[in-house]
Design a protein around this motif. Structure first.
Motif, short mmCIF file in Angstrom:
data_model
loop_
_atom_site.label_atom_id
_atom_site.label_comp_id
_atom_site.label_asym_id
_atom_site.label_seq_id
_atom_site.Cartn_x
_atom_site.Cartn_y
_atom_site.Cartn_z
N ASN A 1 0.82 -1.21 0.00
CA ASN A 1 0.00 0.00 0.00
C ASN A 1 0.86 1.26 0.00
OD1 ASN A 1 -2.38 -1.47 0.02
ND2 ASN A 1 -2.57 -1.45 2.24
N MET A 2 2.04 1.19 0.59
CA MET A 2 2.94 2.33 0.62
C MET A 2 3.79 2.45 -0.63
SD MET A 2 2.41 3.97 3.48
CE MET A 2 0.68 3.57 3.19
N ASP A 3 3.58 1.52 -1.59
CA ASP A 3 4.36 1.50 -2.84
C ASP A 3 5.85 1.42 -2.56
OD1 ASP A 3 2.18 1.61 -4.56
OD2 ASP A 3 2.07 3.79 -4.43
N LEU A 4 6.23 0.52 -1.65
CA LEU A 4 7.63 0.37 -1.27
C LEU A 4 8.24 -0.86 -1.92
CD1 LEU A 4 7.40 1.18 2.56
CD2 LEU A 4 8.16 2.69 0.73
N LEU A 5 9.53 -0.79 -2.16
CA LEU A 5 10.31 -1.91 -2.66
C LEU A 5 11.34 -2.27 -1.60
CD1 LEU A 5 11.01 -0.63 -6.28
CD2 LEU A 5 9.27 -2.28 -5.60
N GLU A 6 11.65 -3.55 -1.49
CA GLU A 6 12.65 -3.97 -0.51
C GLU A 6 14.02 -4.10 -1.16
OE1 GLU A 6 13.50 -7.55 2.70
OE2 GLU A 6 11.46 -7.03 2.12
N VAL A 7 15.01 -3.48 -0.53
CA VAL A 7 16.38 -3.58 -1.01
C VAL A 7 16.93 -4.92 -0.58
CG1 VAL A 7 18.67 -2.56 -0.92
CG2 VAL A 7 16.65 -1.09 -0.85
N GLU A 8 17.36 -5.72 -1.54
CA GLU A 8 17.89 -7.04 -1.21
C GLU A 8 19.22 -6.93 -0.46
OE1 GLU A 8 16.36 -10.15 -1.59
OE2 GLU A 8 14.76 -8.69 -1.80
N PHE A 9 19.61 -8.01 0.20
CA PHE A 9 20.75 -7.95 1.09
C PHE A 9 21.65 -9.17 0.88
CE2 PHE A 9 17.84 -10.80 3.05
CZ PHE A 9 18.59 -11.65 3.85
N SER A 10 22.83 -9.10 1.45
CA SER A 10 23.73 -10.25 1.47
C SER A 10 24.12 -10.51 2.92
CB SER A 10 24.98 -9.97 0.63
OG SER A 10 25.69 -8.86 1.16
N GLY A 11 24.53 -11.73 3.20
CA GLY A 11 24.90 -12.08 4.57
C GLY A 11 23.97 -13.12 5.15
N ALA A 12 23.98 -13.22 6.47
CA ALA A 12 23.15 -14.22 7.15
C ALA A 12 21.68 -13.98 6.86
CB ALA A 12 23.41 -14.17 8.66
N ALA A 13 20.94 -15.07 6.62
CA ALA A 13 19.52 -14.95 6.29
C ALA A 13 18.71 -14.42 7.46
CB ALA A 13 18.97 -16.30 5.84
N HIS A 14 19.12 -14.75 8.69
CA HIS A 14 18.43 -14.29 9.89
C HIS A 14 19.36 -13.35 10.66
CE1 HIS A 14 15.60 -18.05 9.96
NE2 HIS A 14 15.47 -17.31 8.88
N THR A 15 18.82 -12.18 10.99
CA THR A 15 19.65 -11.15 11.64
C THR A 15 19.43 -11.06 13.14
OG1 THR A 15 17.95 -9.48 11.19
CG2 THR A 15 19.67 -9.78 9.53
N TRP A 16 18.50 -11.85 13.66
CA TRP A 16 18.21 -11.85 15.10
C TRP A 16 18.02 -13.29 15.56
CZ3 TRP A 16 13.83 -13.97 17.29
CH2 TRP A 16 13.64 -13.74 18.66
N ALA A 17 18.51 -13.59 16.76
CA ALA A 17 18.37 -14.94 17.29
C ALA A 17 18.46 -14.91 18.81
CB ALA A 17 19.44 -15.87 16.73
N ARG A 18 17.83 -15.88 19.43
CA ARG A 18 17.98 -16.09 20.87
C ARG A 18 17.68 -17.55 21.17
NH1 ARG A 18 12.74 -12.90 23.40
NH2 ARG A 18 11.12 -14.34 22.64
N GLY A 19 18.15 -18.01 22.33
CA GLY A 19 17.99 -19.41 22.69
C GLY A 19 19.24 -20.21 22.39
N LYS A 20 19.72 -20.97 23.35
CA LYS A 20 20.99 -21.69 23.21
C LYS A 20 20.82 -23.19 23.03
CE LYS A 20 23.56 -18.22 25.84
NZ LYS A 20 24.46 -17.94 26.99
N THR A 21 19.58 -23.65 22.94
CA THR A 21 19.33 -25.08 22.71
C THR A 21 18.38 -25.22 21.51
OG1 THR A 21 17.37 -25.19 24.15
CG2 THR A 21 19.54 -25.51 25.19
N PRO A 22 18.37 -26.39 20.87
CA PRO A 22 17.46 -26.58 19.73
C PRO A 22 16.00 -26.33 20.10
CG PRO A 22 19.09 -28.33 19.78
CD PRO A 22 19.27 -27.55 21.06
N GLU A 23 15.63 -26.62 21.36
CA GLU A 23 14.24 -26.45 21.79
C GLU A 23 13.87 -24.98 21.97
OE1 GLU A 23 15.73 -30.34 22.37
OE2 GLU A 23 16.43 -28.47 23.29
N THR A 24 14.81 -24.16 22.43
CA THR A 24 14.51 -22.75 22.72
C THR A 24 14.95 -21.80 21.61
OG1 THR A 24 16.63 -22.46 23.88
CG2 THR A 24 14.73 -23.18 25.19
N ARG A 25 15.64 -22.33 20.62
CA ARG A 25 16.19 -21.47 19.57
C ARG A 25 15.09 -20.80 18.77
NH1 ARG A 25 21.01 -18.97 17.92
NH2 ARG A 25 21.02 -18.75 15.64
N GLN A 26 15.18 -19.47 18.62
CA GLN A 26 14.31 -18.70 17.75
C GLN A 26 15.19 -17.75 16.93
OE1 GLN A 26 10.66 -16.96 19.38
NE2 GLN A 26 11.07 -18.04 21.29
N SER A 27 14.87 -17.59 15.66
CA SER A 27 15.64 -16.68 14.82
C SER A 27 14.76 -16.12 13.73
CB SER A 27 16.86 -17.40 14.20
OG SER A 27 16.45 -18.42 13.32
#
Length: 343
Positions: A164-190
């Motif tokens: 609706n805002m007529d915006l385009l997203e600038v593509e990026f390089s690097g890690a696919a996920h820029t945020w993460a928390r949780g140190k075990t497979p069960e609690t990991r979120q990214s």
């Protein structure tokens, strides 16, 4: 697989130059999650040295102004504005080099700063550095390691807002996920909670180029896997092919969205990955209304202006005549309303 199949030449190789030929303004935004540590200053100096941003934005600084002034001096930025943290929450600091760019803050809020930026003596444009919870949303399933009905609902709303805002997203390089928390497979979120959006007037060629590059790489990998599967069926390769095909579908959806927004065709709500149509409609808008060549009745291309006019006149003359004679009686009469002289 060391050999990749060749990609045929297609419309990606003739992308129009969407940005004027001018020196770029490099902007860098970093969610620092606190600007008081010694390690932060060391890392920031290294990032600035490598990326050389003309404009630098630090968000979630968790601090007030004394440290902001100190950092400006350390980095050598002589332009500076900011909204300080409220207690230990938020904080946005903006730096720039006055000898390279002119920055004029327009609106400052504890969650965003909007400013006018230009190279000295050049046409200005608008830039907003945002740190806000409302922007902590993803757009596509691949941008989260876990999804649910609520995240999918929010993604739909976010995508609708972007469109609706007529915006385009600038593509990026690097890690696919820029945020993460949780140190075990069960609690990991990214997830990918950082992105740059621009309107179509400032869409850079790299935005399209990166998408096309990703698509070519995926097509090449899928082609190599299918070639291997033709001689040897492996469960791992089958799973990899399925995953890559899913990624390709997402890339094609992004490509379609980019061309859709560029074409400004609001009447077409849905598409079947018909990106050629979107691409051509974007280019056609830039062409002048001009006929440069036509084929004559002998199948030969004609470029002479007078000959082109004769071809057009002859075509419509034949179209509205029967057996070489005009038959005006067959043309409907008095079917269009007329305005009176006073009207």
């Amino acid at each position: 697989m060391t050999s990749l199949p060749s990609i045929p030449v297609s419309m990606e190789d003739t992308i129009p130059n969407l940005a004027p030929d001018s020196l770029p303004i490099t902007c860098m935004i970093w969610n620092v999650q606190g600007a008081g540590s010694r390690n932060f200053v060391t890392n920031l100096k290294d990032l600035v040295k490598v990326n050389k941003p003309n404009v630098l934005a630090l968000v979630e600084t968790h601090m007030e102004g004394e440290q902001a002034v100190k950092i400006a001096s350390i980095l050598g930025y002589d332009g500076h504005t900011r909204t300080d943290a409220v207690g230990f929450s938020g904080g946005i600091w903006i730096y720039w080099r006055k000898d390279v760019v002119t920055v004029s803050p327009i609106f400052q809020h504890n969650q965003h700063i909007t400013m006018e930026i230009s190279r000295v003596g050049a046409i200005p444009w608008y830039f907003t550095a945002v740190y806000a919870r409302d922007f902590n949303d993803t757009r596509f399933p691949s941008e989260r390691n876990k999804s649910c009905s609520e995240t999918n609902r929010r993604s739909t709303l976010f995508n609708a807002w972007v469109e609706n805002m007529d915006l385009l997203e600038v593509e990026f390089s690097g890690a696919a996920h820029t945020w993460a928390r949780g140190k075990t497979p069960e609690t990991r979120q990214s997830g990918r909670l950082d992105r740059a959006l621009c309107n179509d007037q400032w869409a850079m060629r790299d935005t399209f180029g990166n998408i096309f590059k990703q698509k070519q790489i995926l097509l090449a990998r899928i082609g190599g896997i299918q070639k291997k599967l033709a001689t040897w069926v492996d469960r791992g390769l089958l799973k990899l092919e399925a995953r890559l095909r899913k990624e390709l579908d997402e890339i094609l959806d992004r490509e379609e969205m980019l061309w859709y927004q560029k074409s400004r065709i609001t009447w077409l709500q849905e598409g079947d990955k018909n990106t050629t149509f979107f691409h051509l409609s974007t280019i056609v808008r830039r062409w002048k209304n001009k006929v440069s060549a036509l084929k004559n009745k002998d199948g030969l291309w004609v470029q002479d202006k007078c000959e082109i006019q004769n071809i057009i006149v002859e075509f419509f003359s034949n179209l509205f005549t029967e057996d070489g004679e005009q038959n005006l009686l067959d043309i409907p009469q008095d079917i269009f309303p007329e305005l009176s002289d006073s009207d």
